[in-house]
Design an enzyme around this catalytic site. Structure first.
Site, PDB file in Angstrom:
ATOM      1  N   ILE A 119       0.861  -1.113   0.023  1.00  0.00           N
ATOM      2  CA  ILE A 119      -0.047   0.026  -0.156  1.00  0.00           C
ATOM      3  C   ILE A 119       0.919   1.236  -0.010  1.00  0.00           C
ATOM      4  CG2 ILE A 119      -1.777   1.372   1.613  1.00  0.00           C
ATOM      5  CD1 ILE A 119      -2.546  -1.371   2.508  1.00  0.00           C
ATOM      6  N   HIS A 136      -4.120  -3.708 -11.938  1.00  0.00           N
ATOM      7  CA  HIS A 136      -4.690  -4.584 -10.942  1.00  0.00           C
ATOM      8  C   HIS A 136      -5.637  -5.825 -11.776  1.00  0.00           C
ATOM      9  CE1 HIS A 136      -6.746  -5.693  -7.163  1.00  0.00           C
ATOM     10  NE2 HIS A 136      -8.160  -6.030  -7.902  1.00  0.00           N
TER      11      HIS A 136
END
Ligand code: GRF
Length: 218
Positions: A119, A136
């Site tokens: 993250i 993604h």
């Protein structure tokens, strides 16, 4: 229709704004790649650059896992690869500050998170505002976060895919640049589905990079 889906190993649909492949900027885009593991998306970018399809250069690859395959791929292509092991940083912000320092040292203009399994924080995003891209393996906003392929299989969706988007502080939530759809087959395993999704990732990532850069440079 089902027959053709069954015989074509990579049936797909790509979002229509995918057409620009070549960036309209003048000099080559200076890319910095963040990758945690295999690095096939890194290599596809390099191949697109080498074949003249993407007007860019990869200045540096940053990876966080010692022994990650992406480091060997970078070495083969003569691209500097820098290990910043997240385990050596007490806070995400400290890792991101180290990443920013390397990216700036290598004069990176755009950051591409190609399988970056961390993250990121505003420390990185403020330094590269609207200039950080992520890929993604799902059709966002479905299945954000980890194990997107497994999430899609568990949900029983018949179509999944991949998304390239700008990065914002919320995980897998930024403005979408490009998507490609991939059907889920009845006998798919996580591995077989991921392999087909990756074929489409490799198709859209270089195009999405050029698209993103052309939008901000024109
Ligand atoms: C890709 O499926 C990407 O969507 C996800 O991690 C995977 C990285 O693959 N975020 P690779 O390392 O580029 O082969």
């Amino acid at each position: 229709m089902l027959d053709s889906l069954a015989t074509d190993p990579t049936p797909s649909l790509i979002s229509p704004d995918m057409l620009p492949y070549q960036s309209r900027t003048t000099g080559p885009l200076k890319l910095g790649v963040l990758a945690s593991g295999n690095g096939s998306n890194f290599e596809i970018m390099i191949e697109a650059i080498a074949s003249g399809q993407l007007h860019a250069q990869v200045q540096v690859v940053i990876y966080n896992n010692p022994g990650a395959k992406v480091a060997a791929r970078a070495e083969r292509w003569g691209v500097p690869a820098i290990l910043l092991n997240h385990r050596e940083y007490d806070r995400r912000e400290y890792l991101d500050a180290a990443i920013v320092e390397v990216l700036q040292r290598y004069e990176v203009e755009w950051v591409v998170m190609a399988g970056w399994m961390r993250i990121v924080t505003p420390v990185l995003l403020d330094a590269f505002e609207n200039r950080a891209i992520n890929i993604h393996p799902s059709l966002l906003p479905s299945f954000p976060g980890v194990r997107a392929i497994e999430q899609a299989l568990a949900a029983g969706v018949k179509i999944t895919g991949c998304t390239v988007h700008l990065v914002v502080p919320e995980v897998d939530a930024g403005p979408i640049l490009m998507q490609a759809a991939v059907p889920v087959m009845p006998d798919d395993t996580p591995e077989s589905l991921h392999a087909r999704v990756q074929v489409m990732e490799h198709r859209i990532l270089p195009r999405a990079i050029a698209l993103a850069a052309s939008r901000t440079s024109s």
